[in-house]
Design a protein around this motif. Sequence first.
Motif, mmCIF file in Angstrom:
data_model
loop_
_atom_site.group_PDB
_atom_site.id
_atom_site.type_symbol
_atom_site.label_atom_id
_atom_site.label_comp_id
_atom_site.label_asym_id
_atom_site.label_seq_id
_atom_site.Cartn_x
_atom_site.Cartn_y
_atom_site.Cartn_z
ATOM 1 N N HIS A 138 0.826 -1.214 0.000
ATOM 2 C CA HIS A 138 0.000 0.000 0.000
ATOM 3 C C HIS A 138 0.856 1.259 0.000
ATOM 4 O O HIS A 138 0.497 2.260 -0.629
ATOM 5 C CB HIS A 138 -0.951 -0.024 1.196
ATOM 6 C CG HIS A 138 -2.010 -1.072 1.090
ATOM 7 N ND1 HIS A 138 -3.158 -0.900 0.340
ATOM 8 C CD2 HIS A 138 -2.089 -2.327 1.608
ATOM 9 C CE1 HIS A 138 -3.903 -1.988 0.416
ATOM 10 N NE2 HIS A 138 -3.274 -2.875 1.175
ATOM 11 N N ASN A 139 1.984 1.227 0.699
ATOM 12 C CA ASN A 139 2.886 2.372 0.680
ATOM 13 C C ASN A 139 3.460 2.574 -0.722
ATOM 14 O O ASN A 139 3.562 3.699 -1.217
ATOM 15 C CB ASN A 139 4.028 2.176 1.680
ATOM 16 C CG ASN A 139 3.553 2.289 3.113
ATOM 17 O OD1 ASN A 139 2.533 2.919 3.386
ATOM 18 N ND2 ASN A 139 4.273 1.689 4.043
ATOM 19 N N ALA A 140 3.851 1.475 -1.371
ATOM 20 C CA ALA A 140 4.404 1.558 -2.725
ATOM 21 C C ALA A 140 3.345 2.015 -3.720
ATOM 22 O O ALA A 140 3.649 2.737 -4.678
ATOM 23 C CB ALA A 140 4.972 0.200 -3.141
ATOM 24 N N LYS A 141 2.108 1.610 -3.489
ATOM 25 C CA LYS A 141 1.022 2.016 -4.394
ATOM 26 C C LYS A 141 0.889 3.526 -4.454
ATOM 27 O O LYS A 141 0.737 4.112 -5.532
ATOM 28 C CB LYS A 141 -0.292 1.395 -3.914
ATOM 29 C CG LYS A 141 -1.524 1.923 -4.655
ATOM 30 C CD LYS A 141 -2.807 1.476 -3.988
ATOM 31 C CE LYS A 141 -4.005 2.148 -4.645
ATOM 32 N NZ LYS A 141 -5.272 1.804 -3.955
ATOM 33 N N GLU A 142 0.945 4.202 -3.281
ATOM 34 C CA GLU A 142 0.770 5.654 -3.228
ATOM 35 C C GLU A 142 1.900 6.374 -3.946
ATOM 36 O O GLU A 142 1.691 7.401 -4.587
ATOM 37 C CB GLU A 142 0.708 6.120 -1.768
ATOM 38 C CG GLU A 142 -0.492 5.615 -0.989
ATOM 39 C CD GLU A 142 -1.794 6.164 -1.543
ATOM 40 O OE1 GLU A 142 -1.790 7.284 -2.096
ATOM 41 O OE2 GLU A 142 -2.817 5.467 -1.443
ATOM 42 N N ILE A 143 3.115 5.844 -3.855
ATOM 43 C CA ILE A 143 4.279 6.539 -4.413
ATOM 44 C C ILE A 143 4.512 6.172 -5.881
ATOM 45 O O ILE A 143 4.810 7.031 -6.704
ATOM 46 C CB ILE A 143 5.537 6.195 -3.581
ATOM 47 C CG1 ILE A 143 5.342 6.643 -2.123
ATOM 48 C CG2 ILE A 143 6.783 6.834 -4.175
ATOM 49 C CD1 ILE A 143 6.417 6.142 -1.184
ATOM 50 N N LEU A 144 4.332 4.903 -6.216
ATOM 51 C CA LEU A 144 4.668 4.415 -7.559
ATOM 52 C C LEU A 144 3.452 4.215 -8.448
ATOM 53 O O LEU A 144 3.579 3.820 -9.597
ATOM 54 C CB LEU A 144 5.437 3.088 -7.448
ATOM 55 C CG LEU A 144 6.693 3.106 -6.570
ATOM 56 C CD1 LEU A 144 7.313 1.720 -6.528
ATOM 57 C CD2 LEU A 144 7.695 4.127 -7.082
ATOM 58 N N ASN A 145 2.255 4.460 -7.890
ATOM 59 C CA ASN A 145 1.009 4.284 -8.653
ATOM 60 C C ASN A 145 0.859 2.846 -9.159
ATOM 61 O O ASN A 145 0.512 2.596 -10.310
ATOM 62 C CB ASN A 145 0.954 5.265 -9.826
ATOM 63 C CG ASN A 145 -0.456 5.391 -10.398
ATOM 64 O OD1 ASN A 145 -1.439 5.167 -9.698
ATOM 65 N ND2 ASN A 145 -0.544 5.740 -11.665
ATOM 66 N N LEU A 146 1.130 1.887 -8.270
ATOM 67 C CA LEU A 146 0.993 0.473 -8.615
ATOM 68 C C LEU A 146 -0.417 -0.019 -8.296
ATOM 69 O O LEU A 146 -1.168 0.630 -7.576
ATOM 70 C CB LEU A 146 2.014 -0.362 -7.824
ATOM 71 C CG LEU A 146 3.496 -0.013 -8.018
ATOM 72 C CD1 LEU A 146 4.348 -0.877 -7.105
ATOM 73 C CD2 LEU A 146 3.910 -0.210 -9.467
ATOM 74 N N THR A 147 -0.746 -1.178 -8.831
ATOM 75 C CA THR A 147 -2.025 -1.814 -8.534
ATOM 76 C C THR A 147 -1.818 -2.867 -7.452
ATOM 77 O O THR A 147 -0.951 -3.730 -7.581
ATOM 78 C CB THR A 147 -2.616 -2.479 -9.787
ATOM 79 O OG1 THR A 147 -2.828 -1.477 -10.785
ATOM 80 C CG2 THR A 147 -3.948 -3.160 -9.455
ATOM 81 N N VAL A 148 -2.607 -2.786 -6.376
ATOM 82 C CA VAL A 148 -2.521 -3.760 -5.299
ATOM 83 C C VAL A 148 -3.532 -4.867 -5.548
ATOM 84 O O VAL A 148 -4.722 -4.603 -5.722
ATOM 85 C CB VAL A 148 -2.790 -3.104 -3.925
ATOM 86 C CG1 VAL A 148 -2.787 -4.164 -2.827
ATOM 87 C CG2 VAL A 148 -1.747 -2.049 -3.632
ATOM 88 N N SER A 149 -3.059 -6.103 -5.605
ATOM 89 C CA SER A 149 -3.946 -7.252 -5.774
ATOM 90 C C SER A 149 -3.942 -8.065 -4.486
ATOM 91 O O SER A 149 -3.024 -7.967 -3.673
ATOM 92 C CB SER A 149 -3.478 -8.112 -6.956
ATOM 93 O OG SER A 149 -2.155 -8.579 -6.749
#
Length: 406
Positions: free
Chosen positions: A45-56
Amino acid sequence: MAKKAKSQEESDVLRQYEQMKAKHPDAILLFRIGDFYETLREDAHNAKEILNLTVSSGKINGVRTDIAGFPHHALDTYLPKLVRAGQRVVICEQLENPKQKKVEKESITNSTDMPRKKKEEAPFQEQPKAKAETKTEAKAEVKAEQKSESQQERKPREPQMVTVNGDKVSHGHAFQGKDIQDWYFTAKINGEQLKPQKMDPVDLAAYQKKEMTVPQLMERYYPTKLMPKVPEEAYKYPNGIAGPSGPLTVDKFNVYKEKDEKRADYGQYKFYAKVGDEQMSVVASRKDLNAYFDRVMTPGQLVEKNFGERLHLPSHYQQFELPQGVDPKGIRIAKDRSDGKWKVSVDLGDKGKTDKKEITFDDGYSLYKTKSATREQIAAKYLGDDLNKMLNAPAMKMEKSTSMKM
């Protein structure tokens, strides 16, 4: 047997993740799994906010786990972004198990007709550094994270500020977005990441020159996080507010998302209020939504602010004042003969007259029926900006004339 091996592999992943996380609780762990670097659980979730990744979400050893990752060849792109965002990063590479490799080699050499054993999940090892071509700042940050098991855990980072509510603000920083022209400010409160806010270029320049501090940026982009919280009792209904002719009762107040696709405000968040026999809704501003969820304004205050005109509240009109120099005798509120609508205008004498502005039914009702608004307040509400421009216009012309003579 295949299911048992897979379960063992998944168990190893979680076990090794927990071991690494215990060593580096304040770092994002990048696990090399095949052709991807994966992040798990809160790291995802932290990486999602910074890198705009999709969390599955998937099950690992029967445990549902959040996962987000990126291709291994994109490490040079994503790693610097994590570092610039103020994150500590530990890279965990997947290595071959030497013992298992030796067993498999002997099996192939001595018994070529026997079925080949499936390799066990290779262990993860903490890498001493990132790729050689990674930017200098990324290398330094990753290298600083390498600790032996004998070292003590890193001390928690001191907060950059403490709010009036005792909340600790940390990790306040600016980072560059996907568009290199866009910069964002974000921080953590009590360890929870705040949604990044796009920065004004003036604020960014001041921050980079160290002319603007993290507390000042928090005040600018997260004002409701710093305001004193109201007592929880204030959210127990009914609430009382001062009406035009006596107390009014707020029986219900909440937030909802408009689901009617035929409405112009479809998809927007709205406030709903039930005050006596009145049931009302209005599109909520972002600032007021934050005030509601951060519990820094009471339902009564939000009703006064958002439904004051509808309820003809005196408090709604108290915010409007005529600029100095305006003679109240020049205010005219009357029905326009051309269209039959009630309008307000102001005569400023030698400075001219304002245009006529139509007033709402509720404002007219407050002025003539409930007497909760004055003529001055109505004029200030509709013509305040126009009056200020007209009053300042002569001074601006004189200033321009003086500068030309000089």
